[in-house]
Design a protein around this motif. Structure first.
Motif, PDB file in Angstrom:
ATOM      1  N   LYS A 146      -4.595   7.224 -15.265  1.00  0.00           N
ATOM      2  CA  LYS A 146      -5.036   7.892 -15.630  1.00  0.00           C
ATOM      3  C   LYS A 146      -6.178   8.663 -15.149  1.00  0.00           C
ATOM      4  CE  LYS A 146      -5.258   5.551 -20.392  1.00  0.00           C
ATOM      5  NZ  LYS A 146      -5.956   5.372 -21.106  1.00  0.00           N
ATOM      6  N   ARG A 147      -6.335  10.307 -14.810  1.00  0.00           N
ATOM      7  CA  ARG A 147      -7.116  10.013 -13.754  1.00  0.00           C
ATOM      8  C   ARG A 147      -8.608  10.024 -13.467  1.00  0.00           C
ATOM      9  NH1 ARG A 147      -5.897  16.433 -11.958  1.00  0.00           N
ATOM     10  NH2 ARG A 147      -6.831  16.443  -9.431  1.00  0.00           N
ATOM     11  N   ASN A 148      -9.237   9.936 -14.505  1.00  0.00           N
ATOM     12  CA  ASN A 148     -10.412  10.059 -14.266  1.00  0.00           C
ATOM     13  C   ASN A 148     -10.949   7.920 -14.469  1.00  0.00           C
ATOM     14  OD1 ASN A 148     -11.093  12.506 -13.821  1.00  0.00           O
ATOM     15  ND2 ASN A 148     -10.466  13.341 -16.177  1.00  0.00           N
ATOM     16  N   GLU A 149     -10.216   7.469 -14.405  1.00  0.00           N
ATOM     17  CA  GLU A 149     -10.104   6.088 -15.136  1.00  0.00           C
ATOM     18  C   GLU A 149      -9.026   5.345 -14.570  1.00  0.00           C
ATOM     19  OE1 GLU A 149     -10.255   4.178 -19.422  1.00  0.00           O
ATOM     20  OE2 GLU A 149      -9.916   6.499 -19.775  1.00  0.00           O
ATOM     21  N   PRO A 150      -9.661   5.318 -12.388  1.00  0.00           N
ATOM     22  CA  PRO A 150      -8.031   5.000 -11.949  1.00  0.00           C
ATOM     23  C   PRO A 150      -8.361   3.184 -12.052  1.00  0.00           C
ATOM     24  CG  PRO A 150      -9.997   6.276 -10.649  1.00  0.00           C
ATOM     25  CD  PRO A 150     -10.866   6.295 -11.799  1.00  0.00           C
ATOM     26  N   ALA A 151      -9.371   2.118 -12.805  1.00  0.00           N
ATOM     27  CA  ALA A 151      -9.072   1.006 -12.873  1.00  0.00           C
ATOM     28  C   ALA A 151      -8.314   0.686 -13.913  1.00  0.00           C
ATOM     29  CB  ALA A 151     -10.468   0.504 -12.759  1.00  0.00           C
ATOM     30  N   PHE A 152      -8.137   1.423 -14.592  1.00  0.00           N
ATOM     31  CA  PHE A 152      -6.853   1.571 -16.012  1.00  0.00           C
ATOM     32  C   PHE A 152      -5.743   1.100 -15.508  1.00  0.00           C
ATOM     33  CE2 PHE A 152      -3.868   3.032 -19.097  1.00  0.00           C
ATOM     34  CZ  PHE A 152      -4.126   2.313 -19.890  1.00  0.00           C
ATOM     35  N   TYR A 153      -5.404   1.439 -14.502  1.00  0.00           N
ATOM     36  CA  TYR A 153      -3.881   1.499 -13.938  1.00  0.00           C
ATOM     37  C   TYR A 153      -4.157   2.475 -12.581  1.00  0.00           C
ATOM     38  CZ  TYR A 153       1.126   0.710 -12.899  1.00  0.00           C
ATOM     39  OH  TYR A 153       2.075  -0.392 -12.177  1.00  0.00           O
ATOM     40  N   GLN A 154      -3.968   1.459 -11.007  1.00  0.00           N
ATOM     41  CA  GLN A 154      -3.702   2.188  -9.953  1.00  0.00           C
ATOM     42  C   GLN A 154      -2.344   1.318  -9.167  1.00  0.00           C
ATOM     43  OE1 GLN A 154      -7.506   2.381  -8.406  1.00  0.00           O
ATOM     44  NE2 GLN A 154      -7.263   4.513  -6.845  1.00  0.00           N
ATOM     45  N   ASN A 155      -1.922   2.322  -8.498  1.00  0.00           N
ATOM     46  CA  ASN A 155      -1.132   1.451  -7.063  1.00  0.00           C
ATOM     47  C   ASN A 155      -1.548   2.552  -6.125  1.00  0.00           C
ATOM     48  OD1 ASN A 155       0.580   0.125  -9.019  1.00  0.00           O
ATOM     49  ND2 ASN A 155       1.831   1.109  -9.521  1.00  0.00           N
ATOM     50  N   PHE A 156      -1.487   1.403  -4.896  1.00  0.00           N
ATOM     51  CA  PHE A 156      -1.287   1.984  -3.433  1.00  0.00           C
ATOM     52  C   PHE A 156      -0.001   1.360  -2.891  1.00  0.00           C
ATOM     53  CE2 PHE A 156      -5.642   2.128  -4.861  1.00  0.00           C
ATOM     54  CZ  PHE A 156      -6.553   3.099  -4.332  1.00  0.00           C
ATOM     55  N   HIS A 157       0.744   2.681  -2.391  1.00  0.00           N
ATOM     56  CA  HIS A 157       2.087   1.960  -1.299  1.00  0.00           C
ATOM     57  C   HIS A 157       1.557   2.431  -0.018  1.00  0.00           C
ATOM     58  CE1 HIS A 157       3.998   1.429  -5.324  1.00  0.00           C
ATOM     59  NE2 HIS A 157       3.447   2.838  -5.780  1.00  0.00           N
ATOM     60  N   THR A 158       1.960   2.001   1.267  1.00  0.00           N
ATOM     61  CA  THR A 158       2.235   2.557   2.508  1.00  0.00           C
ATOM     62  C   THR A 158       3.798   1.892   2.945  1.00  0.00           C
ATOM     63  OG1 THR A 158      -0.487   2.376   3.051  1.00  0.00           O
ATOM     64  CG2 THR A 158       1.721   2.356   4.768  1.00  0.00           C
ATOM     65  N   THR A 159       4.532   2.972   3.292  1.00  0.00           N
ATOM     66  CA  THR A 159       6.087   2.441   3.851  1.00  0.00           C
ATOM     67  C   THR A 159       5.642   2.959   5.184  1.00  0.00           C
ATOM     68  OG1 THR A 159       7.078   4.569   3.233  1.00  0.00           O
ATOM     69  CG2 THR A 159       7.236   2.644   1.369  1.00  0.00           C
ATOM     70  N   ASP A 160       6.217   2.046   6.011  1.00  0.00           N
ATOM     71  CA  ASP A 160       6.497   2.536   7.795  1.00  0.00           C
ATOM     72  C   ASP A 160       8.325   2.334   7.621  1.00  0.00           C
ATOM     73  OD1 ASP A 160       4.122   3.447   7.654  1.00  0.00           O
ATOM     74  OD2 ASP A 160       3.366   1.460   8.336  1.00  0.00           O
ATOM     75  N   VAL A 161       8.407   2.927   8.612  1.00  0.00           N
ATOM     76  CA  VAL A 161      10.178   2.972   9.767  1.00  0.00           C
ATOM     77  C   VAL A 161       9.889   3.535  10.543  1.00  0.00           C
ATOM     78  CG1 VAL A 161      11.988   4.502   8.664  1.00  0.00           C
ATOM     79  CG2 VAL A 161      10.967   4.151   7.459  1.00  0.00           C
ATOM     80  N   PHE A 162      10.452   2.635  11.341  1.00  0.00           N
ATOM     81  CA  PHE A 162      11.061   2.588  13.044  1.00  0.00           C
ATOM     82  C   PHE A 162      11.969   2.968  13.338  1.00  0.00           C
ATOM     83  CE2 PHE A 162       6.852   0.681  12.532  1.00  0.00           C
ATOM     84  CZ  PHE A 162       5.753   1.487  12.522  1.00  0.00           C
ATOM     85  N   ALA A 163      12.924   3.723  14.247  1.00  0.00           N
ATOM     86  CA  ALA A 163      14.230   3.927  14.239  1.00  0.00           C
ATOM     87  C   ALA A 163      14.482   3.985  15.456  1.00  0.00           C
ATOM     88  CB  ALA A 163      14.794   4.894  12.927  1.00  0.00           C
ATOM     89  N   LEU A 164      15.240   3.723  16.192  1.00  0.00           N
ATOM     90  CA  LEU A 164      16.102   3.750  17.704  1.00  0.00           C
ATOM     91  C   LEU A 164      17.462   4.708  17.338  1.00  0.00           C
ATOM     92  CD1 LEU A 164      14.433   1.176  19.698  1.00  0.00           C
ATOM     93  CD2 LEU A 164      13.657   3.619  19.725  1.00  0.00           C
TER      94      LEU A 164
END
Length: 608
Positions: A288-306
């Motif tokens: 819910k855009r104007n009610e973040p506390a209702f349901y909110q997720n944060f994701h950070t993905t990192d990919v390192f490659a050689l």
């Protein structure tokens, strides 16, 4: 926005004003396909490959990469809103998780979800061409290239130039793009910046998208070269209907960073490219855009490659080899903190039997944490029947492990399944290519037999979606295409390009009583794409595109788009374009209503 305008103008003023040359004379038959090891001209490929040239990119009625790709035969682009603020790509009936996106050979796969693979931080104005490989590409690019791969290519230029584009249109749309090349001695460098935003075409569909892309390269000597790249994209958007129709106020913010450094050694019979790259994707999702506390997720993905890829030539033919290692990690308020390691070894051989027959065969051996070693062999056989006609066939194994969303997601409308096993497929294709006097035609039959297909299901509308494995699902399809391209001439009225294609796909997955499937039964069944680019005088171009699409279990629809360019390659040009001229009511993904008839117009300033 004002700061970006000032920055673009100041960059452009550093260049001397001259006319820019057109790119229509490029012989696509001789374009080297940018696979990471053995590279062959387009005309010698024994695969179903589509090339999108710079001319086609510039003259298409499109403001984004997904919109450009929607005119490629065999691709099913599922946009959520206009200008591809978020889009999924299906190849030959595969899911959006089964397509691998690459940028100059760098893999853009996201361990969280395939919804993020189109977060490509390159403005459209800076793309030189696009290579679309349809069919199994695991042997060539690794496990994520399950149903195919799309490689976006940029080129370093040894000439100074700059290009500025601006546009505005319906829904409060506006955008500004800059691309330039400023070589300094032996050092080549490109910079591209873009900004786009809109109020949205319906409730809660506004967006802002910014991109910055820089690449540079230097030839150390005749044999050694270095190349680096750094890019960033930031996109915020209202996500009405993106993942659930029950919550129209969804909102998402995604930032993607990409950096790479590579070294290339080129000898007479030996080639080696070593590369390291890093990709970070940050995703904030609010139900819910104007009610973040209702349901909110944060994701950070990192990919390192050689990775290291190369080839060498002997009397036995050309041998390609490669090795890669990649670490994928995620920190998520929903999915937890997790990581996994990937390693792979490539080996392939190209052999010519006389002047007409060639065989290319190889294997990719892959190690994944939790799944151990898997091996993906494949081969293509080509027969040059005549100068104009080439026959080919191919076989390959595809493999894809579940994403973190597939395994662990927990939400009101979607729940992961940590008991999923990887999906695997056996692929076969048989095709013919014919080319003569500007005409190119291709006919392809393909078969994909999938084991443990991952598909999201639910028993009823009140139950969250959850992925399950389906065994022995078969895909059969046919693609037929005809293209006509001519070099520039002095005729006042001429056809510069013409294309017509038809694709048919049949899937034997049948909806079971009491079970609803989310993606597989909405795959393309019939697709017709047509287009004609007309030249009128020396400065006017008129491009018309039409599409007819029918997906399984859905009503078909027809779309008509047009674009007119004036003085596109001159110092100052203008364009106007219209999408969905027939005002068709349709949806491409989920419950997102796509816009009716809409218009854009803009300018191009070419400096050199």
């Amino acid at each position: 926005m004002k700061k970006l305008v000032l920055l673009v103008i100041s960059l452009a003023l550093n260049f001397t004003v001259n006319a820019q040359t057109d790119t229509t004379t490029q012989d696509l038959g001789e374009v080297l396909i940018r696979e990471n090891r053995i590279q062959l001209p387009f005309s010698k490929q024994s695969r179903n490959i589509s090339l999108v040239s710079k001319l086609q990119i510039e003259t298409s009625p499109a403001r984004s990469l997904p919109e450009v790709l929607s005119f490629v035969p065999g691709l099913d682009i599922r946009q959520r809103g206009v200008t591809g603020v978020q889009a999924d790509i299906s190849i030959r009936g595969g899911s959006f998780e089964q397509t691998l996106m690459l940028l100059n050979g760098i893999k853009l796969s996201d361990p969280q979800t395939g919804h993020h693979i189109m977060n490509i931080p390159v403005p459209l104005v800076n793309i030189d061409r696009i290579e679309v490989l349809k069919g199994p590409a695991s042997r060539v690019f690794g496990q994520n290239a399950y149903a195919g791969a799309i490689n976006v290519i940029t080129e370093l230029n040894d000439k100074r130039y700059a290009r500025v584009q601006g546009y505005g249109g319906d829904f409060g749309m506006k955008g500004l793009n800059f691309a330039g090349s400023l070589p300094v001695g032996n050092y080549k460098q490109n910079l591209a910046i873009s900004y786009d935003d809109s109020n949205g075409h319906w409730y809660n569909s506004d967006y802002q998208v910014s991109n910055i892309f820089y690449e540079g390269g230097v030839d150390l000597n005749e044999k050694n070269s270095l190349k680096g790249m750094i890019a960033y994209t930031d996109r915020d958007f209202g996500a009405n209907g993106f993942y659930s129709s029950s919550f129209p106020d969804q909102w998402e913010s995604v930032q993607t960073t990409l950096a790479s450094l590579s070294h290339t050694v080129t000898l007479e019979n030996f080639y080696l490219n070593t590369r390291g790259y890093f990709r970070r994707n940050q995703d904030e999702y609010v139900l819910k855009r104007n009610e973040p506390a209702f349901y909110q997720n944060f994701h950070t993905t990192d990919v390192f490659a050689l990775e290291a890829n190369g080839n060498f030539k002997t009397k036995l033919g050309t041998t390609g080899f490669g090795i890669e290692t990649r670490k994928e990690s995620i920190e998520s308020t929903n999915l937890g903190n997790r990581e996994r390691t990937i390693a792979g070894i490539f080996l392939e051989q190209m052999v010519n039997f006389g002047t007409k027959v060639d065989l290319r065969a190889g294997v990719y051996s892959n190690y994944y944490t939790g799944y151990g070693w898997k091996h993906f062999p494949g081969a293509e056989l080509g027969f040059q029947a005549t100068k104009e006609l080439r026959l080919y066939s191919g076989y390959g194994i595809s493999f894809r492990i579940p994403t973190y969303n597939d395994l662990y997601y927990q939400g009101p409308t979607n729940i992961g399944n940590d008991q999923l096993v990887p999906e695997q497929a056996k692929n076969f294709e048989l095709g013919a290519k014919w080319s003569k006097s500007g005409f190119f035609a291709e006919l392809v039959y393909f078969n994909r037999s999938t084991d443990n297909l991952i598909e999201w299901t639910r028993p009823d509308a009140d139950t969250p979606w959850q992925p399950q494995n389906f065994s022995e699902v078969k895909f059969n399809g046919v693609e037929a295409s005809l293209n006509y391209r001519v070099s520039p001439n002095s005729s006042k009225f001429r056809i510069k390009e013409f294309m017509l294609s038809y694709n048919y796909i049949n899937i034997d997955l049948i909806n079971q009583p009491g079970i609803e499937t989310r993606y597989a039964l909405t795959a393309l069944k019939n697709q017709v794409i047509g287009g004609v680019l007309l030249g009128i005088g020396q400065k006017l171009e008129w491009n018309t595109k039409m599409r007819y699409l029918e997906r399984m279990s859905q009503d078909p629809y027809f779309l008509l788009d047009m674009r007119v360019d004036y003085n596109r390659t001159g110092k100052l040009g203008f364009f106007a374009e219209a999408s969905n001229i027939t005002d068709t009511d349709y949806m491409e993904a989920g419950t997102v209503q796509m816009p009716g008839r809409w218009f854009r117009a803009g300018f191009m300033l070419n400096l050199e």
